[in-house]
Design a protein around this motif. Structure first.
Motif, PDB file in Angstrom:
ATOM      1  N   LEU A 109      33.501  27.688   0.800  1.00 55.20           N
ATOM      2  CA  LEU A 109      34.723  28.248   0.222  1.00 55.20           C
ATOM      3  C   LEU A 109      35.417  27.204  -0.636  1.00 55.20           C
ATOM      4  O   LEU A 109      35.500  26.030  -0.254  1.00 55.20           O
ATOM      5  CB  LEU A 109      35.691  28.700   1.333  1.00 55.20           C
ATOM      6  CG  LEU A 109      35.209  29.790   2.286  1.00 55.20           C
ATOM      7  CD1 LEU A 109      36.250  30.032   3.373  1.00 55.20           C
ATOM      8  CD2 LEU A 109      34.897  31.079   1.545  1.00 55.20           C
ATOM      9  N   LEU A 113      40.133  29.764  -2.381  1.00 53.29           N
ATOM     10  CA  LEU A 113      39.703  30.892  -1.553  1.00 53.29           C
ATOM     11  C   LEU A 113      40.002  30.639  -0.083  1.00 53.29           C
ATOM     12  O   LEU A 113      40.325  31.571   0.668  1.00 53.29           O
ATOM     13  CB  LEU A 113      38.211  31.152  -1.750  1.00 53.29           C
ATOM     14  CG  LEU A 113      37.797  31.819  -3.063  1.00 53.29           C
ATOM     15  CD1 LEU A 113      36.287  31.987  -3.127  1.00 53.29           C
ATOM     16  CD2 LEU A 113      38.484  33.180  -3.223  1.00 53.29           C
ATOM     17  N   TYR A 114      39.912  29.388   0.339  1.00 54.63           N
ATOM     18  CA  TYR A 114      40.232  29.092   1.733  1.00 54.63           C
ATOM     19  C   TYR A 114      41.707  29.358   2.026  1.00 54.63           C
ATOM     20  O   TYR A 114      42.057  29.860   3.100  1.00 54.63           O
ATOM     21  CB  TYR A 114      39.899  27.644   2.078  1.00 54.63           C
ATOM     22  CG  TYR A 114      40.389  27.281   3.464  1.00 54.63           C
ATOM     23  CD1 TYR A 114      39.762  27.800   4.595  1.00 54.63           C
ATOM     24  CD2 TYR A 114      41.514  26.468   3.635  1.00 54.63           C
ATOM     25  CE1 TYR A 114      40.235  27.508   5.866  1.00 54.63           C
ATOM     26  CE2 TYR A 114      41.983  26.174   4.900  1.00 54.63           C
ATOM     27  CZ  TYR A 114      41.342  26.696   6.021  1.00 54.63           C
ATOM     28  OH  TYR A 114      41.816  26.422   7.278  1.00 54.63           O
ATOM     29  N   PHE A 117      41.912  32.930   2.544  1.00 54.32           N
ATOM     30  CA  PHE A 117      41.263  33.287   3.809  1.00 54.32           C
ATOM     31  C   PHE A 117      42.179  32.965   4.988  1.00 54.32           C
ATOM     32  O   PHE A 117      42.321  33.768   5.920  1.00 54.32           O
ATOM     33  CB  PHE A 117      39.945  32.528   3.935  1.00 54.32           C
ATOM     34  CG  PHE A 117      39.200  32.795   5.213  1.00 54.32           C
ATOM     35  CD1 PHE A 117      38.436  33.938   5.360  1.00 54.32           C
ATOM     36  CD2 PHE A 117      39.271  31.897   6.274  1.00 54.32           C
ATOM     37  CE1 PHE A 117      37.747  34.188   6.545  1.00 54.32           C
ATOM     38  CE2 PHE A 117      38.591  32.143   7.460  1.00 54.32           C
ATOM     39  CZ  PHE A 117      37.836  33.291   7.593  1.00 54.32           C
ATOM     40  N   LEU A 120      44.983  35.453   5.148  1.00 50.08           N
ATOM     41  CA  LEU A 120      44.489  36.680   5.759  1.00 50.08           C
ATOM     42  C   LEU A 120      44.625  36.615   7.278  1.00 50.08           C
ATOM     43  O   LEU A 120      45.003  37.604   7.926  1.00 50.08           O
ATOM     44  CB  LEU A 120      43.025  36.889   5.349  1.00 50.08           C
ATOM     45  CG  LEU A 120      42.058  37.538   6.334  1.00 50.08           C
ATOM     46  CD1 LEU A 120      42.383  39.006   6.480  1.00 50.08           C
ATOM     47  CD2 LEU A 120      40.620  37.347   5.889  1.00 50.08           C
ATOM     48  N   LEU A 247      32.145  34.338   0.568  1.00 51.32           N
ATOM     49  CA  LEU A 247      33.405  34.754   1.187  1.00 51.32           C
ATOM     50  C   LEU A 247      33.199  35.995   2.049  1.00 51.32           C
ATOM     51  O   LEU A 247      33.714  36.076   3.184  1.00 51.32           O
ATOM     52  CB  LEU A 247      34.451  35.033   0.099  1.00 51.32           C
ATOM     53  CG  LEU A 247      35.783  35.625   0.572  1.00 51.32           C
ATOM     54  CD1 LEU A 247      36.506  34.666   1.511  1.00 51.32           C
ATOM     55  CD2 LEU A 247      36.672  35.970  -0.625  1.00 51.32           C
ATOM     56  N   GLU A 251      33.859  36.354   6.085  1.00 51.13           N
ATOM     57  CA  GLU A 251      34.752  37.378   6.622  1.00 51.13           C
ATOM     58  C   GLU A 251      34.027  38.288   7.602  1.00 51.13           C
ATOM     59  O   GLU A 251      34.627  38.759   8.574  1.00 51.13           O
ATOM     60  CB  GLU A 251      35.350  38.191   5.480  1.00 51.13           C
ATOM     61  CG  GLU A 251      36.326  37.387   4.628  1.00 51.13           C
ATOM     62  CD  GLU A 251      37.102  38.251   3.651  1.00 51.13           C
ATOM     63  OE1 GLU A 251      36.669  39.396   3.400  1.00 51.13           O
ATOM     64  OE2 GLU A 251      38.131  37.784   3.149  1.00 51.13           O
ATOM     65  N   PRO A 309      40.846  37.650  -0.566  1.00 51.47           N
ATOM     66  CA  PRO A 309      40.179  37.777   0.742  1.00 51.47           C
ATOM     67  C   PRO A 309      40.729  38.913   1.588  1.00 51.47           C
ATOM     68  O   PRO A 309      39.980  39.589   2.288  1.00 51.47           O
ATOM     69  CB  PRO A 309      40.447  36.412   1.397  1.00 51.47           C
ATOM     70  CG  PRO A 309      40.650  35.467   0.257  1.00 51.47           C
ATOM     71  CD  PRO A 309      41.367  36.281  -0.779  1.00 51.47           C
ATOM     72  N   PHE A 313      38.568  42.002   3.101  1.00 51.82           N
ATOM     73  CA  PHE A 313      38.534  42.166   4.554  1.00 51.82           C
ATOM     74  C   PHE A 313      39.015  43.556   4.950  1.00 51.82           C
ATOM     75  O   PHE A 313      38.493  44.155   5.902  1.00 51.82           O
ATOM     76  CB  PHE A 313      39.409  41.094   5.212  1.00 51.82           C
ATOM     77  CG  PHE A 313      39.305  41.058   6.712  1.00 51.82           C
ATOM     78  CD1 PHE A 313      38.272  40.371   7.325  1.00 51.82           C
ATOM     79  CD2 PHE A 313      40.243  41.703   7.506  1.00 51.82           C
ATOM     80  CE1 PHE A 313      38.167  40.330   8.725  1.00 51.82           C
ATOM     81  CE2 PHE A 313      40.145  41.677   8.887  1.00 51.82           C
ATOM     82  CZ  PHE A 313      39.108  40.985   9.496  1.00 51.82           C
TER      83      PHE A 313
END
Length: 354
Positions: A109, A113-114, A117, A120, A247, A251, A309, A313
């Protein structure tokens, strides 16, 4: 002799498999992202869109407050162990797994993006889809209603605080300006809705369908504004198809872990089957409707990557939980037929809402 009318050929319609519920609203979200990619708001139009999105977020949280029945929430406190278990899954287990995924940066990631994430993992649980899947699986529906309501209520405070604590500068940190935005755009409208509920609650109930379109339209505006800012900042160069695939894999592991932990963990805690079903579906999912507006407040111009993300998800959890709910219902029926727990009345399958 009258001429015989030729029989009409039945019209064939393309239908998705019943076990594959593709949320139409997610398709609308993806279309909004595509619109932002082709025609991003910039210059004066961007300022107008940002102002409209700010007002939309405040209005959304006013509606959340006005719709939440305080009396029903207080009545549900009698099942406090179940609600604490769902809250622990939502705001403790999920964040811990999100923090554990930090080791995947930057090989799997990207840092951006982390951040999305981890955000999320901090979002509250859903209400509508938790109720729908619990009903299909023949679980404790009243418990799912209360658990989802408690999670949404707690998320108004916990999600921004956890995001500021765990995400640091990515979410604006704990600066006075960030806290002021949270209070003015999220907490104050929510409290105003609670205060005015006795006067506006009836109107909201009578116009529930129309206001549902207002809800979703407001979120689409938030998404368009966020991704417009992202396109202007060059988001397309930060997310490649390979990164998106990785990703999705991460997930999938996260969802599988939470479904497993909530199911077997609740059994170890002594809950019966109906309660375990409610805990699994309320404790393993995340709310797109609550998360998107929060991200726009917390992340500002970086919100586009933060919500990606969550959007992915959301669709994944609907697809997996639809299959799982039907399996739970089938297993429960088999148990009743073999002399196990008494069978619950037949549940008409429901389409999974957001």
């Amino acid at each position: 002799m009258t001429a015989r009318t030729p029989a009409r050929t039945p019209r064939r319609t393309l239908r998705l498999p019943s076990w594959l519920p593709v949320d139409g609203y997610v398709l609308a979200l993806l279309g909004t992202v595509g619109l932002a990619a082709l025609l991003p708001a910039s210059g004066a139009a961007a300022h107008v869109a940002e102002g409209a999105a700010t007002g939309a977020v405040a209005f959304l949280f006013f509606l959340y407050g006005a719709r939440l029945s305080t009396r029903e929430a207080l009545d549900g406190l009698r099942h406090w162990r179940l609600h604490l278990t769902v809250l622990g899954s939502t705001f403790l287990l999920f964040p811990l797994l999100g923090l554990a995924a930090r080791g995947l940066v930057p090989t799997v990631l990207t840092p951006q993006l982390y951040s999305g994430f981890l955000f999320l993992c901090l979002v509250p649980s859903t209400i509508q889809s938790s109720i729908a899947f619990t009903s299909i699986a023949r679980g404790n529906v009243p418990a799912a209603i209360c658990a989802g309501s408690f999670s949404s209520l707690a998320g108004i405070v916990l999600t921004p605080l956890l995001a500021a604590l765990l995400l640091g500068n990515s979410a604006g940190g704990l600066s006075a300006d960030a806290l002021l935005r949270i209070v003015l755009q999220l907490l104050v409208p929510f409290l105003a809705g609670q205060f005015l509920r006795r006067w506006v609650g009836g109107f909201l109930a009578r116009h529930k369908k129309v206001l549902g379109y207002v809800d979703r339209g407001s979120i689409l505006l938030v998404v368009y504004t966020a991704f417009s800012q992202g396109m202007v900042a060059g988001i397309r160069h930060l997310v490649t198809p390979a990164r998106l695939g990785l990703l999705l894999a991460v997930e999938a592991v996260l969802l599988a872990a939470m479904l497993t932990l909530t199911w077997y963990g609740s059994r170890r805690l002594g809950f019966d089957r109906a309660d375990r079903i409610a805990i699994q579906f309320a404790g393993s999912k995340k709310s797109l409707a609550a998360g998107l507006p929060m991200a726009s407040v917390l992340f500002g111009p970086q919100a586009s990557l933060a919500v990606l993300p969550l959007m992915l998800f959301h669709q994944m959890q609907l697809m997996v939980c639809a299959v799982l709910a039907k399996r739970r219902a089938h297993d429960g029926a088999d148990t009743a037929e073999t002399g196990g727990a008494p069978s619950v009345g037949r549940i008409t399958p429901m389409t999974a809402p957001r």
